[in-house]
Write an enzyme that holds these catalytic residues in place. Sequence first.
Site, short mmCIF file in Angstrom:
data_model
loop_
_atom_site.label_atom_id
_atom_site.label_comp_id
_atom_site.label_asym_id
_atom_site.label_seq_id
_atom_site.Cartn_x
_atom_site.Cartn_y
_atom_site.Cartn_z
N ASP A 1 0.84 -1.19 0.00
CA ASP A 1 0.00 0.00 0.00
C ASP A 1 0.87 1.24 0.00
OD1 ASP A 1 0.41 -0.03 2.89
OD2 ASP A 1 -1.13 -1.59 2.87
N LYS B 1 -5.78 2.01 -0.67
CA LYS B 1 -6.66 3.00 -1.28
C LYS B 1 -5.86 3.80 -2.28
CE LYS B 1 -9.26 4.12 2.70
NZ LYS B 1 -8.99 5.00 3.77
N MET C 1 -3.51 8.30 12.22
CA MET C 1 -4.84 8.30 11.57
C MET C 1 -5.76 9.29 12.27
SD MET C 1 -5.39 4.19 11.03
CE MET C 1 -4.84 3.71 12.67
N1 SAH Z 1 1.82 0.65 10.52
C1 SAH Z 1 2.02 2.08 10.28
C2 SAH Z 1 0.80 2.90 10.63
C3 SAH Z 1 -0.42 2.59 9.82
S1 SAH Z 1 -1.76 3.64 10.18
C4 SAH Z 1 3.26 2.55 11.04
O1 SAH Z 1 3.80 1.82 11.88
O2 SAH Z 1 3.73 3.65 10.73
C5 SAH Z 1 -1.54 4.92 9.01
C6 SAH Z 1 -1.14 6.21 9.68
O3 SAH Z 1 0.27 6.25 9.86
C7 SAH Z 1 -1.44 7.45 8.90
O4 SAH Z 1 -2.80 7.84 9.02
C8 SAH Z 1 -0.53 8.45 9.56
O5 SAH Z 1 -1.04 8.83 10.82
C9 SAH Z 1 0.69 7.59 9.83
N2 SAH Z 1 1.73 7.73 8.80
C10 SAH Z 1 2.34 6.72 8.14
N3 SAH Z 1 3.30 7.19 7.32
C11 SAH Z 1 3.31 8.53 7.46
C12 SAH Z 1 4.08 9.58 6.90
N4 SAH Z 1 5.05 9.35 6.02
N5 SAH Z 1 3.82 10.85 7.30
C13 SAH Z 1 2.86 11.11 8.19
N6 SAH Z 1 2.09 10.16 8.75
C14 SAH Z 1 2.31 8.88 8.41
#
Ligand code: SAH
Length: 352
Positions: A130, A152, A266
């Site tokens: 994704d 998405k 999120m």
């Molecule tokens: N498993 C992922 C999180 C998944 S939930 C992790 O450990 O990072 C998805 C959320 O991650 C997004 O809504 C946002 O809050 C955050 N996120 C992931 N990558 C990001 C990025 N490059 N910049 C800002 N927020 C990010």
Amino acid sequence: MLLDADLTGRTVLVLGEAHAARRVLRRTAAAGAAVRSVTTPSALAKLPDGAIAGVDLLAVVGDDPAWQTALEALHARGRRAGWTVPLVVRESAAAPGGQIILVGGGPGTTELLTVGGRAALREADVVLYDRLSPWEDLAELTGGAELVDVGKRPGHHAVPQSRIQELLVDHARAGKTVVRLKGGDPFVFGRGREELGAALEAGVPVSVIPGVTSAVAVPAAADIPVTHRERSHMVTFVSGHAPLSDAEHHHLAGLVTGGGTLVVLMGVGTLNQLVAGLRRAGMAARTPLAVVERGYRIDQATTYATLETAARGALAGATSPAVLVVGEVVRLGRDCPDEIALAVDAVTGAVP
Ligand code: SAH
């Protein structure tokens, strides 16, 4: 070595059984070569001199000694007929059966993909990814694997979780190495354990390669540490996917008052509810917040606020993906405005 070379216009002869050699065949073709293959040592012995003449490189897959014997015979033939055997490189065989590897891709830049994650991608026959992962570089990182976007994307719904799990298991059962590449870490708000469970239930070999979670790395992109001596000695990861209850707001406000940091993922869609809930729970109006949007992208942006200014809409322009940080550590962030950075500690009353 072969797998990193530019082979445009070259002819490569791959020696190895088809399933074991599939990764080498795919990567060699992706590197621009015309690829031929011979699957058994006896077939190599029968190959006419003319067929070897046009070959630039011989790639031997795996460590079966029968290939070594066949190569020695080829050298002897060459000596007799007055030609030399093309350059020989050795490549490891692909895993014999199917498997699933859940890979944490980090927050979206290949710089923050782990060495283990890279190695898994090189092995992959199929990658389900994704777009929070470093997906833009996948063609290069895999060298010709089938790439499937299951997240998405504009004009498309995400592939449902149950379908992703089915695809993982089906590909593995077909003998393929399938990598599930996820943003951040697979086990931080990533549904990774559900995918692991599907593989375990199906009896398919599965492994997990953790990733750099955005919950720590995205604040760091703005120089915000999630803990800092004498400012924060605990950190809580919060999902803002759905609005929280009043009891949860009270609990979180208490954690910050007790010297903790909140990191909300999120959380853009529920930001107003969070701010209102924390205020109702009695969190100090001067408590600092930061929203870091699009961490590690060229248009990364950080916005600072206090609980009070956030309630008046200071963070209203934020868009997803973004990480929200609440707590004293926010004052340490890069370019934090003086009125926030230098404010009296909202919790302890200390001047930073
Ligand atoms: N498993 C992922 C999180 C998944 S939930 C992790 O450990 O990072 C998805 C959320 O991650 C997004 O809504 C946002 O809050 C955050 N996120 C992931 N990558 C990001 C990025 N490059 N910049 C800002 N927020 C990010």
